[in-house]
Write an enzyme that holds these catalytic residues in place. Structure first.
Site, PDB file in Angstrom:
ATOM      1  N   GLU A   1       9.579   8.921 -16.135  1.00 13.97           N
ATOM      2  CA  GLU A   1       8.178   9.326 -16.308  1.00 13.97           C
ATOM      3  C   GLU A   1       7.676   8.940 -17.697  1.00 13.97           C
ATOM      4  O   GLU A   1       6.540   8.504 -17.867  1.00 13.97           O
ATOM      5  CB  GLU A   1       8.032  10.833 -16.102  1.00 13.97           C
TER       6      GLU A   1
ATOM      7  N   SER B   1      14.388  22.128 -14.455  1.00 12.51           N
ATOM      8  CA  SER B   1      13.160  22.876 -14.688  1.00 12.51           C
ATOM      9  C   SER B   1      13.548  24.246 -15.195  1.00 12.51           C
ATOM     10  O   SER B   1      14.573  24.804 -14.796  1.00 12.51           O
ATOM     11  CB  SER B   1      12.390  23.002 -13.368  1.00 12.51           C
TER      12      SER B   1
ATOM     13  N   LYS C   1      15.368  21.844  -9.236  1.00  6.80           N
ATOM     14  CA  LYS C   1      14.748  20.598  -9.697  1.00  6.80           C
ATOM     15  C   LYS C   1      15.697  19.689 -10.468  1.00  6.80           C
ATOM     16  O   LYS C   1      16.505  20.136 -11.265  1.00  6.80           O
ATOM     17  CB  LYS C   1      13.542  20.909 -10.615  1.00  6.80           C
TER      18      LYS C   1
ATOM     19  N   HIS D   1       0.829  -1.226   0.000  1.00  3.14           N
ATOM     20  CA  HIS D   1       0.000   0.000   0.000  1.00  3.14           C
ATOM     21  C   HIS D   1       0.855   1.265   0.000  1.00  3.14           C
ATOM     22  O   HIS D   1       0.418   2.308   0.468  1.00  3.14           O
ATOM     23  CB  HIS D   1      -0.940   0.039   1.210  1.00  3.14           C
TER      24      HIS D   1
END
Ligand code: ARG
Length: 464
Positions: free
Chosen positions: A291, A278, A284, A157
């Site tokens: 992704e 970024s 970042k 979970h």
């Protein structure tokens, strides 16, 4: 313009829109190599069976060889008006050697021709994917070996559940990719039968030798039923479904990489080679490659659904619908090839942060199961009772804002007086992983032997 190959029945050329919807050469030119190989095998068989003369056979082989070279060099000009790869090559052969080129299409139809070409293509694609999977497995095993005793939290979970090792976690993917390889090689075994010689659908009256062409093209045997041979696209569906399962595995791994590389987790770190910045936030480091691997599964599932939908309820035998089989397969292959390369790159690039993993493994009562097991074993309690007691002790630790190993013995004894100080031996993360010695469990000792077994099984390394 009147198409030569359709012959005299058509007085006017196809309208532009007809030509556009009908043409597949824009994408099926990727089958050129396979088409030429199939034609060469067919031609050799026709000569051997005495169906065309040796001289004509030689002229045809010479023309095909020339086209092969042009295709390989990127010098072959595909024309939309010639509809598909098969007719483009046939037309060029006619340009090169004249009317004798027409003898090649004896005892053959584009239906068995395209089925043969496509099987050859998918077979090579399967081999390519299997090879890439093997490389990823090998890289994962190497990484696992470096981290056989790097403890980390294992999750259920996405909540810290029990302590595991990073090596053990990585080996889970080695198993998944191993099953993926199994699915591709199963599909390969079934697809490796040759449709050539089925003709349009019914076979042919010419005394052809289908065994010979099958053998020449490295198929195991000719397909048994000519109608099935030109209608079947199961092999492409199996390729797409094995690809879809693989894409889910890649997406799950990619998702873990995204989670692990986040600042909150900090379990792994990518070098600049696999991070992006970024444009606004200077701090970042984004795991874009992971992704995108995660996202690209959508395209792969799309390919499977596309072809299932195309094939559903098609009557035997060939229908032009089936021309829509190729783009789904090509795009799936291209997507996977890129995703596999990116995944391999990330596995090699990622650097683990064992201290972060250890810190995370030490919070969240990850050794609660160990406590329950200790109670069961040492006090001979039924596991359900131990579970109950442990729950109360966890609650106690929670109220004291400490971990289980930080509780005083007296505190634990308020819940269960028979607990002794021996309990502390099982409450550390290292003791926890070391105790998981059951077959397939996470104990470093086990993981070491799992690594040896995986190398032998998947990489064919070590004594047989
Ligand atoms: N381009 C066609 C395809 O990919 C080749 C087979 C055409 N056959 C036919 N009977 N029109 O399906």
């Amino acid at each position: 313009m009147t198409s030569k190959i359709w012959g005299g029945r058509f007085s006017a050329g196809p309208s532009a829109i007809m030509e556009e919807i009908n043409a597949s050469v824009g994408f099926d030119q990727r089958l050129a190599k396979q088409d030429l190989r199939g034609s060469r095998a067919h031609c050799a068989m026709l000569v051997k069976a005495g169906l065309i003369s040796k001289e004509d056979g030689e002229a045809i082989q010479g023309g095909l060889a020339r086209i092969e070279k042009d295709v390989a060099d990127g010098n072959f000009v595909f024309k939309l008006a010639l509809e598909d790869v098969h007719m483009n090559i046939e037309a060029r052969l006619t340009d090169l050697i004249g009317a004798q080129a027409g003898r090649l299409h004896m005892a053959r139809s584009r239906n068995d021709q395209v089925a043969t070409d496509f099987r050859l293509w998918v077979r090579a694609a399967v081999d390519n994917i299997e090879e890439q999977l093997l490389k990823i497995q090998s890289a994962l095993i190497d990484k696992a070996e470096a981290h056989v005793d790097t403890v980390m939290p294992g999750f259920t979970h996405l909540q810290a559940a029990q302590v595991v090792t990073f090596g053990h976690h990585l080996l889970a993917y080695v198993e998944m990719f191993g099953r993926d390889r199994g699915r591709f090689s199963d599909a390969r075994r079934r697809l490796n039968e040759c449709p050539l010689g089925a003709g349009a659908l019914a076979g042919t009256s010419f005394p052809i030798d289908r065994q010979q062409t099958a053998k020449k093209l490295d198929f195991d045997r000719p397909m048994a039923n000519s109608m099935d041979a030109v209608s079947d696209r199961d092999f492409a569906l199996e390729f797409l479904s094995a690809s879809s399962v693989l894409a889910t595995h890649l997406s799950r791994f990619a998702e873990e990489l995204v989670i692990w590389s986040s600042a909150q987790f900090g379990f792994i770190h990518f070098t600049d080679a696999f991070s992006t910045g970024s444009s606004m936030m200077p701090q970042k480091r984004n795991p874009d490659a992971a992704e995108l691997v995660r996202a690209k599964s959508g395209r792969v599932f799309g390919g499977l659904i596309t072809l299932l939908t195309v094939m559903k309820a098609l009557p035997l035998t060939y229908s032009k619908d089936m021309q829509e089989d190729k783009e789904a397969v090509f795009s799936t292959f291209d997507t996977l090839e890129l995703c596999l390369a990116a995944t391999l790159g990330m596995v090699i690039d990622m650097k683990a942060a064992p201290e972060r993993m250890r810190a995370a493994a030490s919070v969240g009562f990850t050794t609660a199961t160990d406590l329950a097991d200790w109670l069961t074993q040492t006090l001979n309690l039924p596991f359900r009772e131990s579970h109950q007691i442990t729950g109360q002790i966890v609650k106690l630790a929670e109220s004291k804002r400490c971990e289980l190993s930080e509780l005083a013995l007296e505190d634990m004894q308020t819940v269960e007086p028979r607990i002794t100080k021996g309990v502390f031996d099982v409450l550390t993360v290292d003791a926890s992983v070391a105790s998981r010695t059951s077959f397939g469990g996470t104990a470093p000792y086990n993981v070491r032997s799992q690594i040896t077994a995986a190398r032998k099984r998947y990489l064919k390394e070590g004594p047989a």
